[in-house]
Design a protein around this motif. Structure first.
Motif, PDB file in Angstrom:
ATOM      1  N   ALA A  70      68.310  39.479  21.422  1.00 50.68           N
ATOM      2  CA  ALA A  70      68.163  39.257  19.983  1.00 50.68           C
ATOM      3  C   ALA A  70      67.524  40.459  19.289  1.00 50.68           C
ATOM      4  N   GLU A  71      66.631  41.140  20.004  1.00 50.89           N
ATOM      5  CA  GLU A  71      65.962  42.315  19.445  1.00 50.89           C
ATOM      6  C   GLU A  71      66.776  43.584  19.600  1.00 50.89           C
ATOM      7  N   MET A  76      73.185  42.383  27.297  1.00 43.71           N
ATOM      8  CA  MET A  76      73.815  41.133  27.716  1.00 43.71           C
ATOM      9  C   MET A  76      72.865  40.305  28.566  1.00 43.71           C
ATOM     10  N   ALA A  77      73.002  38.976  28.471  1.00 42.25           N
ATOM     11  CA  ALA A  77      72.234  38.064  29.324  1.00 42.25           C
ATOM     12  C   ALA A  77      72.875  36.691  29.308  1.00 42.25           C
ATOM     13  N   PRO A  78      72.681  35.898  30.375  1.00 34.56           N
ATOM     14  CA  PRO A  78      73.078  34.491  30.334  1.00 34.56           C
ATOM     15  C   PRO A  78      71.988  33.713  29.611  1.00 34.56           C
ATOM     16  N   ALA A  79      72.357  32.835  28.698  1.00 31.51           N
ATOM     17  CA  ALA A  79      71.372  32.113  27.898  1.00 31.51           C
ATOM     18  C   ALA A  79      71.580  30.616  27.988  1.00 31.51           C
ATOM     19  N   PRO A  80      70.644  29.872  28.575  1.00 33.24           N
ATOM     20  CA  PRO A  80      70.702  28.413  28.398  1.00 33.24           C
ATOM     21  C   PRO A  80      70.717  28.131  26.901  1.00 33.24           C
ATOM     22  N   ARG A 110      75.069  36.588  19.637  1.00 32.04           N
ATOM     23  CA  ARG A 110      76.468  36.160  19.632  1.00 32.04           C
ATOM     24  C   ARG A 110      76.920  35.892  21.060  1.00 32.04           C
ATOM     25  N   ALA A 111      77.827  34.948  21.219  1.00 29.27           N
ATOM     26  CA  ALA A 111      78.368  34.597  22.533  1.00 29.27           C
ATOM     27  C   ALA A 111      79.717  35.261  22.741  1.00 29.27           C
ATOM     28  N   ILE A 112      79.981  35.629  23.989  1.00 28.09           N
ATOM     29  CA  ILE A 112      81.329  36.100  24.340  1.00 28.09           C
ATOM     30  C   ILE A 112      82.045  35.078  25.221  1.00 28.09           C
ATOM     31  N   ALA A 113      81.298  34.176  25.858  1.00 34.38           N
ATOM     32  CA  ALA A 113      81.895  33.143  26.704  1.00 34.38           C
ATOM     33  C   ALA A 113      80.830  32.083  26.986  1.00 34.38           C
ATOM     34  N   PHE A 114      81.270  30.969  27.577  1.00 33.67           N
ATOM     35  CA  PHE A 114      80.371  29.850  27.847  1.00 33.67           C
ATOM     36  C   PHE A 114      80.626  29.312  29.251  1.00 33.67           C
ATOM     37  N   ASN A 115      79.629  28.592  29.786  1.00 33.36           N
ATOM     38  CA  ASN A 115      79.847  27.820  31.013  1.00 33.36           C
ATOM     39  C   ASN A 115      78.841  26.681  31.066  1.00 33.36           C
ATOM     40  N   ALA A 116      79.186  25.640  31.797  1.00 35.55           N
ATOM     41  CA  ALA A 116      78.300  24.480  31.969  1.00 35.55           C
ATOM     42  C   ALA A 116      78.504  23.965  33.384  1.00 35.55           C
ATOM     43  N   GLY A 117      78.068  24.755  34.346  1.00 30.74           N
ATOM     44  CA  GLY A 117      78.386  24.478  35.739  1.00 30.74           C
ATOM     45  C   GLY A 117      77.330  23.758  36.542  1.00 30.74           C
ATOM     46  N   SER A 118      76.198  23.415  35.943  1.00 33.32           N
ATOM     47  CA  SER A 118      75.141  22.761  36.723  1.00 33.32           C
ATOM     48  C   SER A 118      74.910  21.343  36.217  1.00 33.32           C
ATOM     49  N   ALA A 119      75.228  20.359  37.042  1.00 30.69           N
ATOM     50  CA  ALA A 119      75.067  18.954  36.671  1.00 30.69           C
ATOM     51  C   ALA A 119      73.691  18.456  37.079  1.00 30.69           C
ATOM     52  N   GLN A 120      73.076  17.631  36.239  1.00 36.62           N
ATOM     53  CA  GLN A 120      71.791  17.023  36.583  1.00 36.62           C
ATOM     54  C   GLN A 120      72.035  15.926  37.611  1.00 36.62           C
ATOM     55  N   ILE A 121      71.378  16.041  38.765  1.00 39.95           N
ATOM     56  CA  ILE A 121      71.552  15.053  39.829  1.00 39.95           C
ATOM     57  C   ILE A 121      70.214  14.384  40.150  1.00 39.95           C
ATOM     58  N   PHE A 122      70.277  13.233  40.812  1.00 39.75           N
ATOM     59  CA  PHE A 122      69.088  12.571  41.337  1.00 39.75           C
ATOM     60  C   PHE A 122      69.303  12.399  42.826  1.00 39.75           C
ATOM     61  N   GLY A 123      68.303  12.767  43.635  1.00 39.65           N
ATOM     62  CA  GLY A 123      68.463  12.658  45.074  1.00 39.65           C
ATOM     63  C   GLY A 123      67.199  12.213  45.781  1.00 39.65           C
ATOM     64  N   ILE A 274      75.527  35.990  26.257  1.00 42.62           N
ATOM     65  CA  ILE A 274      75.222  36.500  24.924  1.00 42.62           C
ATOM     66  C   ILE A 274      75.114  38.014  24.875  1.00 42.62           C
ATOM     67  N   VAL A 275      75.403  38.534  23.692  1.00 43.30           N
ATOM     68  CA  VAL A 275      75.266  39.955  23.368  1.00 43.30           C
ATOM     69  C   VAL A 275      74.683  40.043  21.959  1.00 43.30           C
ATOM     70  N   PRO A 276      74.182  41.195  21.556  1.00 44.51           N
ATOM     71  CA  PRO A 276      73.708  41.320  20.167  1.00 44.51           C
ATOM     72  C   PRO A 276      74.865  41.242  19.181  1.00 44.51           C
TER      73      PRO A 276
END
Length: 351
Positions: A70-71, A76-80, A110-123, A274-276
């Motif tokens: 942001a600054e 580039m970085a992956p951003a939750p 700004r985003a260049i792509a997205f992903n949602a690959g981690s599901a919340q599980i209980f074990g 994300i990227v600036p």
């Protein structure tokens, strides 16, 4: 955890690639994580395409990485997705920045792509004193690191399953990610809830000490008002996968998967790459074009590849955990690359 900088990570992964045009700085999480796999694979893809060489620092704290992008101090970085949301309001880990400055900084993401690959599980281990996951009163449950998005999601999972709050109906156990497996295998918790990619090396390591059972969210709870609020909460996205695929990912391990229907349903941790906003449009276009063209490499380079829910198709916003309580806009160059590839892009992600 010691941070490690990978100079020319792409070159190491693709030694015969053509010389890259530019050098970009990036930060990512520790090796073995989903963001680390995505970022190092992207480095190889960009180098092979002659677009850029990524100078990657691994083991980074993404709270700091998002602020650095942001600054304009990082390319580039992956951003939750919850982090740009918190930054835009100057709350949580960004409370020291304040709302006004936080909003200005978030506007440069700004985003260049997205992903949602981690599901919340209980074990839990099969010999744990648990007969019903809706009755967790009095248990010690590992629900995340000491702070951050994963802890928020973990507490939400236990609230949804049992109606209990951390510190009241059950004892929440928190420690740093590197200590998670040791804490659980050492008997420091009766059960655990964690956002996991598939297959998870962490769950396999836990199961090596004894058979475990992993649960999704029961259908009636997921469809409840609270369940739908949690799925739509900042930083979350829907997650559903045929249960036989989920089981197959853990074949050969002493891991039992329990669902109440034919799908493994939960909520995912939504991420944006994300990227600036100030990144050159042509460069953002070339990066995203290479990303889309590299789909097969992302899907086949790791057992996790097929389950990453990466955005190689249409961008509707909701599927990416976007355009609701959280909105992360896409870079115009990225939008151009998606549309050129024949994909639609929702109006809500356009700057």
């Amino acid at each position: 955890m010691i941070k490690k900088t990978l100079f020319g990570a792409a070159l190491a992964l693709a030694p015969l690639a053509a010389a890259a045009q530019v050098t970009l700085t990036a930060e990512t999480t520790a090796p073995g994580s989903t963001p680390h796999y995505i970022d190092t694979t992207l480095a190889a893809v960009l180098d092979s395409a002659g677009v850029a060489t990524l100078q990657i620092t691994e083991g980074a704290t993404l709270t700091n990485s998002v602020q650095a992008v942001a600054e304009g101090q990082l390319d580039m970085a992956p951003a939750p997705m919850i982090l740009p949301f918190l930054l835009s309001r100057g709350i949580g880990p960004y409370s020291g920045i304040g709302a006004e400055e936080g909003a200005k900084l978030a506007d440069n993401i700004r985003a260049i792509a997205f992903n949602a690959g981690s599901a919340q599980i209980f074990g839990h281990y099969n010999n744990a004193p648990i007969e019903d996951i809706r009755d967790l009163a009095g248990l010690r449950i590992w629900n995340g690191p000491p702070r951050g998005a994963a802890l928020t999601s973990g507490r939400a999972m236990i609230k949804l399953l049992s109606g209990l709050d951390d510190g009241e109906g059950y004892e929440g156990i928190q420690n740093a990610w590197p200590d998670t497996v040791g804490t659980i295998t050492g008997g420091g918790a009766d059960a655990w809830t964690i956002p996991e990619g598939l297959p998870s090396g962490r769950q396999i390591a836990i199961a090596a000490a004894g058979g475990i059972t992993i649960y999704d969210v029961p259908s009636d709870l997921l469809a409840s008002e609270l369940g739908q609020q949690i799925v739509a909460a900042p930083g979350h996205a829907p997650y559903s996968l045929p249960v036989e695929e989920f089981r197959a990912a853990y074949a050969g391990n002493d891991i039992t998967i329990v669902t109440d229907d034919e799908t493994f349903d939960s909520f995912a941790t939504a991420f944006a790459q994300i990227v600036p906003a100030t990144m050159d449009e042509e460069l953002a276009y070339e990066i995203t074009k290479a990303f889309l063209a590299g789909e097969e490499r992302f899907r086949t380079g790791s057992p996790r590849g097929p389950f990453l829910n990466m955005s190689f198709g249409d961008i509707d916003g909701v599927s990416q955990g976007n355009c609701g309580s959280v909105t992360v806009l896409m870079h115009p160059g990225a939008i151009r690359a998606y549309e050129e590839a024949g994909h639609t892009v929702a109006d809500c992600v356009r700057p």
